[in-house]
Design a protein around this motif. Sequence first.
Motif, PDB file in Angstrom:
ATOM      1  N   VAL A  87       0.842  -1.192   0.000  1.00  0.00           N
ATOM      2  CA  VAL A  87       0.000   0.000   0.000  1.00  0.00           C
ATOM      3  C   VAL A  87       0.882   1.250   0.000  1.00  0.00           C
ATOM      4  O   VAL A  87       1.785   1.389   0.830  1.00  0.00           O
ATOM      5  N   PHE A  88       0.604   2.145  -0.937  1.00  0.00           N
ATOM      6  CA  PHE A  88       1.291   3.426  -1.039  1.00  0.00           C
ATOM      7  C   PHE A  88       0.239   4.517  -0.893  1.00  0.00           C
ATOM      8  O   PHE A  88      -0.467   4.843  -1.846  1.00  0.00           O
ATOM      9  N   ARG A  89       0.109   5.072   0.309  1.00  0.00           N
ATOM     10  CA  ARG A  89      -0.912   6.097   0.559  1.00  0.00           C
ATOM     11  C   ARG A  89      -0.482   7.475   0.092  1.00  0.00           C
ATOM     12  O   ARG A  89      -1.299   8.293  -0.294  1.00  0.00           O
ATOM     13  N   ARG A  90       0.800   7.781   0.151  1.00  0.00           N
ATOM     14  CA  ARG A  90       1.305   9.070  -0.296  1.00  0.00           C
ATOM     15  C   ARG A  90       2.585   8.844  -1.102  1.00  0.00           C
ATOM     16  O   ARG A  90       3.681   9.179  -0.636  1.00  0.00           O
ATOM     17  N   PRO A  91       2.447   8.261  -2.287  1.00  0.00           N
ATOM     18  CA  PRO A  91       3.655   7.935  -3.053  1.00  0.00           C
ATOM     19  C   PRO A  91       4.405   9.187  -3.509  1.00  0.00           C
ATOM     20  O   PRO A  91       3.795  10.197  -3.841  1.00  0.00           O
ATOM     21  N   ASP A  92       5.725   9.092  -3.471  1.00  0.00           N
ATOM     22  CA  ASP A  92       6.554  10.166  -4.022  1.00  0.00           C
ATOM     23  C   ASP A  92       6.483  10.126  -5.547  1.00  0.00           C
ATOM     24  O   ASP A  92       6.637  11.150  -6.207  1.00  0.00           O
ATOM     25  N   ARG A  93       6.226   8.913  -6.061  1.00  0.00           N
ATOM     26  CA  ARG A  93       6.205   8.730  -7.507  1.00  0.00           C
ATOM     27  C   ARG A  93       5.405   7.489  -7.852  1.00  0.00           C
ATOM     28  O   ARG A  93       5.518   6.463  -7.192  1.00  0.00           O
ATOM     29  N   PHE A  94       4.563   7.574  -8.902  1.00  0.00           N
ATOM     30  CA  PHE A  94       3.876   6.408  -9.457  1.00  0.00           C
ATOM     31  C   PHE A  94       3.814   6.634 -10.958  1.00  0.00           C
ATOM     32  O   PHE A  94       3.141   7.553 -11.426  1.00  0.00           O
ATOM     33  N   VAL A  95       4.586   5.831 -11.708  1.00  0.00           N
ATOM     34  CA  VAL A  95       4.744   6.075 -13.139  1.00  0.00           C
ATOM     35  C   VAL A  95       4.726   4.782 -13.937  1.00  0.00           C
ATOM     36  O   VAL A  95       4.984   3.696 -13.417  1.00  0.00           O
ATOM     37  N   ALA A  96       4.433   4.946 -15.225  1.00  0.00           N
ATOM     38  CA  ALA A  96       4.591   3.869 -16.200  1.00  0.00           C
ATOM     39  C   ALA A  96       5.919   4.104 -16.903  1.00  0.00           C
ATOM     40  O   ALA A  96       6.324   5.239 -17.134  1.00  0.00           O
ATOM     41  N   GLY A  97       6.589   3.011 -17.246  1.00  0.00           N
ATOM     42  CA  GLY A  97       7.856   3.112 -17.963  1.00  0.00           C
ATOM     43  C   GLY A  97       8.142   1.820 -18.695  1.00  0.00           C
ATOM     44  O   GLY A  97       7.422   0.829 -18.540  1.00  0.00           O
ATOM     45  N   THR A  98       9.189   1.852 -19.498  1.00  0.00           N
ATOM     46  CA  THR A  98       9.541   0.669 -20.289  1.00  0.00           C
ATOM     47  C   THR A  98      11.024   0.360 -20.183  1.00  0.00           C
ATOM     48  O   THR A  98      11.830   1.224 -19.834  1.00  0.00           O
ATOM     49  N   VAL A  99      11.342  -0.875 -20.533  1.00  0.00           N
ATOM     50  CA  VAL A  99      12.719  -1.329 -20.667  1.00  0.00           C
ATOM     51  C   VAL A  99      12.801  -2.022 -22.012  1.00  0.00           C
ATOM     52  O   VAL A  99      11.932  -2.831 -22.350  1.00  0.00           O
ATOM     53  N   GLY A 100      13.826  -1.713 -22.796  1.00  0.00           N
ATOM     54  CA  GLY A 100      14.002  -2.357 -24.092  1.00  0.00           C
ATOM     55  C   GLY A 100      13.750  -1.402 -25.250  1.00  0.00           C
ATOM     56  O   GLY A 100      13.361  -0.255 -25.067  1.00  0.00           O
ATOM     57  N   PHE A 144      -2.668   5.190  -3.755  1.00  0.00           N
ATOM     58  CA  PHE A 144      -3.612   6.306  -3.622  1.00  0.00           C
ATOM     59  C   PHE A 144      -2.994   7.522  -4.311  1.00  0.00           C
ATOM     60  O   PHE A 144      -1.861   7.904  -3.991  1.00  0.00           O
ATOM     61  N   LEU A 145      -3.730   8.134  -5.238  1.00  0.00           N
ATOM     62  CA  LEU A 145      -3.230   9.278  -5.996  1.00  0.00           C
ATOM     63  C   LEU A 145      -4.186  10.451  -5.871  1.00  0.00           C
ATOM     64  O   LEU A 145      -5.402  10.279  -5.994  1.00  0.00           O
ATOM     65  N   SER A 146      -3.631  11.639  -5.672  1.00  0.00           N
ATOM     66  CA  SER A 146      -4.466  12.829  -5.737  1.00  0.00           C
ATOM     67  C   SER A 146      -4.940  12.960  -7.187  1.00  0.00           C
ATOM     68  O   SER A 146      -4.344  12.377  -8.102  1.00  0.00           O
ATOM     69  N   PRO A 147      -6.002  13.715  -7.434  1.00  0.00           N
ATOM     70  CA  PRO A 147      -6.444  13.889  -8.820  1.00  0.00           C
ATOM     71  C   PRO A 147      -5.350  14.401  -9.749  1.00  0.00           C
ATOM     72  O   PRO A 147      -5.232  13.936 -10.885  1.00  0.00           O
ATOM     73  N   ASN A 148      -4.522  15.337  -9.260  1.00  0.00           N
ATOM     74  CA  ASN A 148      -3.433  15.839 -10.101  1.00  0.00           C
ATOM     75  C   ASN A 148      -2.385  14.759 -10.374  1.00  0.00           C
ATOM     76  O   ASN A 148      -1.850  14.658 -11.477  1.00  0.00           O
ATOM     77  N   GLU A 149      -2.072  13.962  -9.353  1.00  0.00           N
ATOM     78  CA  GLU A 149      -1.120  12.861  -9.553  1.00  0.00           C
ATOM     79  C   GLU A 149      -1.690  11.833 -10.527  1.00  0.00           C
ATOM     80  O   GLU A 149      -0.966  11.296 -11.368  1.00  0.00           O
ATOM     81  N   SER A 187     -10.142  11.917  -0.879  1.00  0.00           N
ATOM     82  CA  SER A 187     -10.258  12.551  -2.208  1.00  0.00           C
ATOM     83  C   SER A 187      -9.163  12.039  -3.132  1.00  0.00           C
ATOM     84  O   SER A 187      -8.423  12.803  -3.742  1.00  0.00           O
ATOM     85  N   SER A 188      -9.058  10.719  -3.204  1.00  0.00           N
ATOM     86  CA  SER A 188      -7.996  10.085  -3.980  1.00  0.00           C
ATOM     87  C   SER A 188      -8.541   9.060  -4.959  1.00  0.00           C
ATOM     88  O   SER A 188      -9.529   8.381  -4.686  1.00  0.00           O
ATOM     89  N   ILE A 189      -7.838   8.939  -6.076  1.00  0.00           N
ATOM     90  CA  ILE A 189      -8.035   7.819  -6.996  1.00  0.00           C
ATOM     91  C   ILE A 189      -7.244   6.653  -6.408  1.00  0.00           C
ATOM     92  O   ILE A 189      -6.092   6.824  -5.994  1.00  0.00           O
ATOM     93  N   VAL A 190      -7.851   5.481  -6.336  1.00  0.00           N
ATOM     94  CA  VAL A 190      -7.159   4.301  -5.820  1.00  0.00           C
ATOM     95  C   VAL A 190      -6.955   3.333  -6.979  1.00  0.00           C
ATOM     96  O   VAL A 190      -7.913   2.914  -7.632  1.00  0.00           O
ATOM     97  N   VAL A 191      -5.693   3.014  -7.234  1.00  0.00           N
ATOM     98  CA  VAL A 191      -5.332   2.060  -8.282  1.00  0.00           C
ATOM     99  C   VAL A 191      -4.880   0.786  -7.592  1.00  0.00           C
ATOM    100  O   VAL A 191      -4.029   0.837  -6.700  1.00  0.00           O
ATOM    101  N   GLU A 192      -5.471  -0.348  -7.984  1.00  0.00           N
ATOM    102  CA  GLU A 192      -5.033  -1.623  -7.419  1.00  0.00           C
ATOM    103  C   GLU A 192      -4.669  -2.564  -8.555  1.00  0.00           C
ATOM    104  O   GLU A 192      -5.439  -2.750  -9.493  1.00  0.00           O
TER     105      GLU A 192
END
Length: 197
Positions: free
Chosen positions: A7-20, A141-146, A108-113
């Motif tokens: 569980v990440f309630r206040r993540p410093d970073r949550f991103v999509a990325g690739t390798v290759g 948990f992401l704020s709307p802006n995040e 007031s967060s979007i929750v991604v699981e």
Amino acid sequence: MARVIHVFRRPDRFVAGTVGEPGDRAFYLQAIESSRTISVLLEKQQVTVLAERITALLGEVAKRFGEENLQEGTDAGSPRSDTDPLAVPLEEEFRVGTMGLGWDADSSSIVVELLAVTEEEIDESVVLDDTEEGPDALRVFLSPNEAKAFADRAEKVVSAGRAPCPLCAEPLDPEGHVCVRLNGYHDRNPVAETETE
């Protein structure tokens, strides 16, 4: 064995990325909070669907509760762009099978699981729930802006692959491309040919 829910309630970073290289990329989602980093592997289509669903959910929340609800308790303003690569070393926690998305009104967060692939059929009650049985999960948990920033970056990451063929929209390979629209049959218009001769 009991499931593990990261569980990440206040993540410093949550991103999509690739390798290759394009055409041979592995897609990851990565959550970082303090000194803790979790990376999960998933398919390109899953990244696309998640970005689209987050955007749709933000629109639905704004419509139902008003734009001001999206700003409560969050960092106001436009989302900040994160263009940094994935953090290394990149250690895959699990491969994503099922994804869940929700709105937590209390924070007031979007929750991604994101739930790990499993051979058993997933009972939908384990998504966004803390039951002890079920696949391992990553819950962020992401704020709307995040959430908006995540969706924007995810769309850029997906589109940064191979360019699409202008005729069939399939990805072009550097070694060549067999276009399904150009299967050897050309509908030639003899009238047009005689006019140009």
